[in-house]
Design a protein around this motif. Structure first.
Motif, mmCIF file in Angstrom:
data_model
loop_
_atom_site.group_PDB
_atom_site.id
_atom_site.type_symbol
_atom_site.label_atom_id
_atom_site.label_comp_id
_atom_site.label_asym_id
_atom_site.label_seq_id
_atom_site.Cartn_x
_atom_site.Cartn_y
_atom_site.Cartn_z
ATOM 1 N N THR A 20 0.798 -1.275 0.097
ATOM 2 C CA THR A 20 0.046 0.074 0.002
ATOM 3 C C THR A 20 0.815 1.356 -0.028
ATOM 4 O O THR A 20 0.710 2.194 -0.834
ATOM 5 N N LEU A 21 1.899 1.312 0.759
ATOM 6 C CA LEU A 21 2.621 2.650 0.885
ATOM 7 C C LEU A 21 3.615 2.700 -0.344
ATOM 8 O O LEU A 21 3.764 3.692 -0.578
ATOM 9 N N HIS A 24 1.717 4.272 -3.025
ATOM 10 C CA HIS A 24 1.548 5.761 -2.956
ATOM 11 C C HIS A 24 2.720 6.414 -2.947
ATOM 12 O O HIS A 24 2.659 7.663 -2.954
#
Length: 161
Positions: A20-21, A24
């Motif tokens: 997820t990180l 992003h």
């Protein structure tokens, strides 16, 4: 530290958070520091984060390549002069691809006296060198003739293009 003693290898939550990180745009070192500070288990290194992201992207590359081919076929339906070519390795993985639309091909026919081939760009998600083929038109402006994504910068890859 031995691999069998490392809890990171087994931690699905940490790996999902990394996905997820990194999706992003968060840097690997910041992800590692965050996981180390919030985890009760062993420290997570930036190298582990980079390795995990690299494996995920390699596993996802086939899906990404399929979507690109679909897009290229759509473009060819809209523009009959759109051209693309791909090189696939023995395992069925994408090694390189080249594409040019009708505008770029027409520019090449008109202004192909000088062609610049530059592989200094490596900003895509798969760390494949991006190689634009450019030239100069009659107004001394840069003109795009086509683009390629290459598996690496070895000499044999250029023979395909």
């Amino acid at each position: 530290m031995h691999r069998s003693q490392n809890n990171f290898v087994k931690n699905v939550v940490a790996k999902n958070l990394i996905d997820t990180l990194s999706g992003h745009g968060v840097q690997s070192s910041k992800i590692a520091r965050f996981l180390t500070s919030t985890s009760k288990a062993s420290a997570v290194t930036a190298h582990q984060v980079v390795s995990h992201v690299r494996v995920r992207r390699q596993n996802n590359m086939g899906k990404e390549a399929f979507l690109v081919v679909q897009q290229f076929h759509q473009r060819r339906a809209e523009d009959p002069n759109f051209y693309f070519a791909m090189e696939i390795d023995k395992k069925g993985n994408l090694r390189s691809m080249f594409w040019a639309d009708s505008q770029a091909r027409n520019a090449y026919l008109a202004f192909s006296d000088i062609i610049v081939f530059d592989v200094t760009y490596r900003t895509n998600r798969f760390q494949m060198p991006f190689a634009p083929f450019t030239g100069v038109n009659h107004h001394r402006q840069s003109t795009l003739f086509g683009c390629a994504l290459l598996a690496d910068e070895r000499g044999d890859i250029y023979m395909v293009i």
